[in-house]
Design an enzyme around this catalytic site. Structure first.
Site, PDB file in Angstrom:
ATOM      1  N   LYS A 211       0.983  -0.787   0.012  1.00 43.80           N
ATOM      2  CA  LYS A 211      -0.005  -0.201  -0.104  1.00 43.80           C
ATOM      3  C   LYS A 211       0.822   1.392   0.190  1.00 43.80           C
ATOM      4  CE  LYS A 211      -3.238   2.046   2.461  1.00 43.80           C
ATOM      5  NZ  LYS A 211      -4.507   2.135   3.790  1.00 43.80           N
ATOM      6  N   GLU A 217      10.403  -4.671   4.890  1.00 45.55           N
ATOM      7  CA  GLU A 217      10.846  -6.068   3.842  1.00 45.55           C
ATOM      8  C   GLU A 217      10.152  -6.703   2.753  1.00 45.55           C
ATOM      9  OE1 GLU A 217       9.024  -4.935   7.201  1.00 45.55           O
ATOM     10  OE2 GLU A 217       8.917  -6.052   8.108  1.00 45.55           O
ATOM     11  N   GLY A 272      -4.760  -1.394   4.903  1.00 44.99           N
ATOM     12  CA  GLY A 272      -3.788  -3.082   4.365  1.00 44.99           C
ATOM     13  C   GLY A 272      -4.431  -4.453   4.417  1.00 44.99           C
ATOM     14  N   ARG A 273      -5.011  -4.892   5.773  1.00 53.89           N
ATOM     15  CA  ARG A 273      -5.448  -5.600   6.301  1.00 53.89           C
ATOM     16  C   ARG A 273      -7.372  -5.608   5.569  1.00 53.89           C
ATOM     17  NH1 ARG A 273      -4.686  -2.737  10.686  1.00 53.89           N
ATOM     18  NH2 ARG A 273      -6.521  -1.859  11.922  1.00 53.89           N
ATOM     19  N   GLU A 358      -4.576  -6.953  14.709  1.00 49.81           N
ATOM     20  CA  GLU A 358      -4.402  -5.771  14.273  1.00 49.81           C
ATOM     21  C   GLU A 358      -5.289  -4.384  14.437  1.00 49.81           C
ATOM     22  OE1 GLU A 358      -1.987  -3.857  10.143  1.00 49.81           O
ATOM     23  OE2 GLU A 358      -0.436  -4.461  11.568  1.00 49.81           O
ATOM     24  N   HIS A 389      -5.282 -33.877  17.716  1.00 49.07           N
ATOM     25  CA  HIS A 389      -4.124 -34.413  17.821  1.00 49.07           C
ATOM     26  C   HIS A 389      -2.961 -33.256  18.734  1.00 49.07           C
ATOM     27  CE1 HIS A 389      -6.363 -37.908  16.906  1.00 49.07           C
ATOM     28  NE2 HIS A 389      -6.707 -37.376  15.791  1.00 49.07           N
ATOM     29  N   LYS A 509       9.316  -0.655  14.260  1.00 48.42           N
ATOM     30  CA  LYS A 509      10.158  -0.387  12.690  1.00 48.42           C
ATOM     31  C   LYS A 509      10.767   1.084  12.803  1.00 48.42           C
ATOM     32  CE  LYS A 509       5.298  -0.763   9.913  1.00 48.42           C
ATOM     33  NZ  LYS A 509       4.924  -0.084   9.160  1.00 48.42           N
TER      34      LYS A 509
END
Ligand code: F6P
Length: 548
Positions: A211, A217, A272-273, A358, A389, A509
Site C-alpha cells: 500500500k 521487508e 492493509g488488512r 491489528e 491431535h 519499525k
C-alpha cells in the site's frame, strides 16, 4: 504523565446489567440450558449469504442476548455501521474512511467520498485487473524472451500477503493448475530462496504489493527479485515484462523502477488488512480467474448488505461480535480458536489474526483515553482434525476458557472414500464434547477405576459457534471474510476503539531502521541501547563475522 482512564463503556447501564447477569450465568451449564429448552439448537441460529451460524452452544440465554443487544444500542452500533457505509472518516486517527465495502459494491451502487463517487474507480481497476489476469492466463502476456509466464510470485507483507495467500490457498481448487503461485513476505533470505527455487526467471512475473511502497521487508525482497531476474536476463528492459506493482503510492513505485503503466492502484481508504478485494488480490484473480474473483466480491457484498440492513438479533457479524465481547470482558477469556474443518482454509486463522489483532489490539479509545477493560482477544487456530491431535487437549480439559469457532462444509471439493463424513463427524463430535463433556459419574459407570475417573472426565461447558456452509466457493469465502471483518468492527465499536489504525507497529519499525544502520557500521556508531540489546548485537556481530 498519568493517563486518563475511559470508563464510559464500563459505566453504561447495559454493561452493569451484563455484570450482574454474568453472576447468574457463570455457573450455568450448557447441559442445563439444553435440557430446559430442547429446541435450543434450532432457535439460537441465524443464516445469511449461505452461512448457517449455530450459536446455541454458547453460555447465553435470551436474556444475555437482550442485554448484549442493548449494549450494542447504547454504543450506537447502528449509527457506526451507517457511518462506515457512508464513507465517513471513521478511522479517526488517520482521518479517513474505512471503505472496504466499496471494493465489492456492484457497478450500480453509488458511494460518495469527498464529493466523488468511488464505485466507478473501483470497477475501472477491477476491469484492468481482469484484462491483465486474462492475458496472463491465456498466455498473451509473455516474458521478455517471449516465453509464457508460468510462475506468479507475490511479494508483500501483512495485509499485502496474508489476504492473497489465504485466498489463493482457500480457492486453490478453482485455480489454473498449469501456473505456479508463490508468496514471499519475510525479510529472511530463506523465504526468497525457497520461493524462487527451481523456477525460471524468463517464465516468472513478480507482483509487488505494498500500500505504502515503503515497507522495508517488501522493498528488500523486490530488490532481490530484480537482481535475480536481471542476473539471468541481463537487460533492465526486461523489468517491465516481469514486474507489476500494486500500491497507492505512484511516486515510490516509479522510484523503484516499475513502469507506472504496470501499476494497479487503490485508495488510502482501504486498510492493509482489508485490502484483499482491491488490486492487492491480483495474484488471486490470476489464479482463479476474473469471474471467480468477482464471485468472491459478491459473497462479501451479500454479507455487507446483511450487516447493514438486518435486525441485530439475526445479524451474523453482530451476534458473533457481541459473543466475543461477552467472553472477552465478562468471562475473562483471553483467546478465541478458529478451527476450519477444511484443509483449503489452512491460512484462514493466520489471516484472521492480523484482521482481528491489528484492528482491535488497542489500549486507548478513539479519544486517546486509556481503557479500563480488555480489548481484542488473541486469535489462533489450525485446521481440524490436525488440531485435535495437538492442542484440543487444553481446550477440553485445561484451566482456561477458550471459545471456538468451528467452520465446516456439507460438500467436499475432493470426494475420497468416506473422508468427508469422517471429517464432519469429528467437527460435530468436538462441539458436542466441548459443550456437554462427560461427568465423573458417567465415567465411573463405564467401569473406570476410581483413581482414574477425574482424569477421564470432561467438565464441558466450553462454548462454540458452528459455521456450516454448503460448499467452499469463491462466493462463500467472500461471505466469510466479510462476516469476520464486520464482527471485528462490531467489537471495536463496543470497545470505542479505532479498528482501522495500527500505530503499534511503528516503534519496532523505527528501532529496526536504527539498528540496521548500527549493524552496518559497527565501528562508526556506538550502540546506544540498553545493556541487553547492545550485548545481543555485539554477540551477533562477533559470531556472524566468525562464520565469515
Ligand atoms: O504491519 C503494519 C502494516 O502497515 C500492515 O497494516 C500492512 O498490512 C503491512 O504493514 C504492509 O504494509 P504495506 O502494504 O504498506 O507494505
Amino acid at each position: 504523565m498519568t493517563p486518563s482512564i475511559s470508563n464510559s463503556l464500563t459505566k453504561r447501564p447495559a454493561w452493569h446489567a451484563l455484570e450482574d447477569h454474568y453472576q447468574s450465568m457463570k455457573d450455568v451449564h450448557l447441559r442445563q440450558l439444553f435440557a430446559e429448552d430442547p429446541q435450543r439448537g434450532e432457535r439460537f441460529v441465524a443464516e445469511a449469504a449461505g452461512i448457517y451460524l449455530d450459536y446455541s452452544k454458547n453460555r447465553i440465554t435470551r436474556e444475555t442476548l437482550r442485554l448484549l443487544l442493548r449494549l450494542a444500542d447504547e454504543c450506537q452500533l447502528r449509527e457506526h455501521i451507517t457511518a462506515m457505509f457512508k464513507g465517513e472518516p471513521i478511522n479517526s486517527t488517520e482521518q479517513r474512511p474505512a471503505l472496504h465495502i466499496a471494493l465489492r459494491a456492484p457497478r450500480s451502487e453509488k458511494i460518495v467520498v469527498e464529493g466523488i463517487d468511488v464505485v466507478p474507480e473501483v470497477h475501472a481497476v477491477l476491469d484492468r485487473m481482469a484484462d491483465f489476469a486474462s492475458k496472463l492466463r491465456d498466455g498473451q502476456w509473455r516474458g521478455y524472451t517471449g516465453q509464457r509466464i508460468r510462475n506468479i510470485v507475490n511479494i508483500g507483507i501483512g495485509g499485502s500477503d496474508l489476504g492473497p495467500v489465504m485466498a489463493y490457498e482457500a480457492l486453490r481448487h478453482y485455480s489454473l493448475r498449469d501456473m505456479n503461485f508463490r508468496f514471499i513476505s519475510n525479510v529472511d533470505g530463506t523465504d526468497f530462496a525457497e520461493a524462487t527455487r527451481a523456477i525460471a526467471p524468463e517464465e516468472t512475473l513478480f507482483i509487488v504489493c505494498s500500500k505504502t511502497f515503503t515497507t522495508t521487508e517488501t522493498l528488500e525482497n523486490a530488490h532481490a527479485a530484480r537482481q535475480w531476474l536481471l542476473a539471468k536476463l541481463k537487460d533492465s528492459l526486461a523489468v517491465s515484462r516481469h514486474f507489476v506493482a500494486v500500491s497507492t503510492n505512484t511516486e515510490e513505485v516509479s522510484k523503484f523502477g516499475i513502469d507506472t503503466a504496470n501499476m494497479f492502484g487503490f485508495w488510502d481508504w482501504v486498510g492493509g488488512r482489508y485490502s484483499l478485494d482491491s488490486a492487492i488480490g491480483l495474484s488471486t484473480m490470476v489464479a482463479v480467474g476474473p469471474d471467480n474473483f468477482r464471485a468472491m466480491l459478491e459473497g462479501c457484498h451479500s454479507m455487507d448488505q446483511h450487516f447493514l440492513t438486518s435486525p441485530f438479533d439475526r445479524n451474523l457479524p453482530v451476534l458473533m461480535g457481541l459473543l466475543a465481547v461477552w467472553y472477552n470482558n465478562f468471562f475473562d477469556a483471553a483467546s478465541i480458536a478458529v478451527l476450519p474443518y477444511e484443509q483449503y482454509l489452512k491460512r484462514f486463522p493466520a489471516y484472521l489474526q492480523q484482521l482481528t489483532m491489528e484492528s482491535n489490539g488497542k489500549h486507548v479509545t478513539v479519544g486517546g483515553v486509556h481503557v479500563d477493560y480488555q480489548t481484542s482477544p488473541i486469535i489462533w487456530g489450525e485446521p481440524g482434525t490436525n488440531g485435535q491431535h495437538s492442542f484440543y487437549q487444553l481446550i477440553h480439559q485445561g484451566t482456561r476458557l477458550i471459545p471456538c469457532d468451528f467452520i465446516g462444509f456439507c460438500q467436499t471439493l475432493n470426494p475420497l472414500g468416506n473422508h468427508h463424513d469422517v471429517l464432519m463427524a469429528n467437527l460435530f463430535a468436538q462441539t458436542e464434547a466441548l459443550a456437554f463433556g462427560k461427568t465423573e459419574d458417567e465415567v465411573k459407570a463405564e467401569g473406570t477405576p476410581d483413581w482414574l475417573c477425574a482424569h477421564r472426565s470432561f467438565e464441558g461447558n466450553r462454548p462454540t459457534n458452528t459455521l456450516l456452509l454448503e460448499r467452499l466457493t469463491p462466493y462463500s469465502l467472500g461471505a466469510m471474510i466479510a462476516l469476520y471483518e464486520h464482527s471485528v468492527f462490531t467489537q471495536g465499536t463496543i470497545w470505542e476503539i479505532d479498528s482501522f489504525d495500527q500505530w503499534g507497529v511503528e516503534l519496532g519499525k523505527a528501532l529496526a531502521r536504527r539498528i540496521i544502520t548500527e549493524l552496518d557500521n559497527p565501528d562508526e556508531t556506538p550502540f546506544r541501547h540498553d545493556s541487553s540489546t547492545s550485548a545481543l548485537m555485539r554477540r551477533y556481530l562477533r559470531l556472524k563475522n566468525a562464520a565469515a
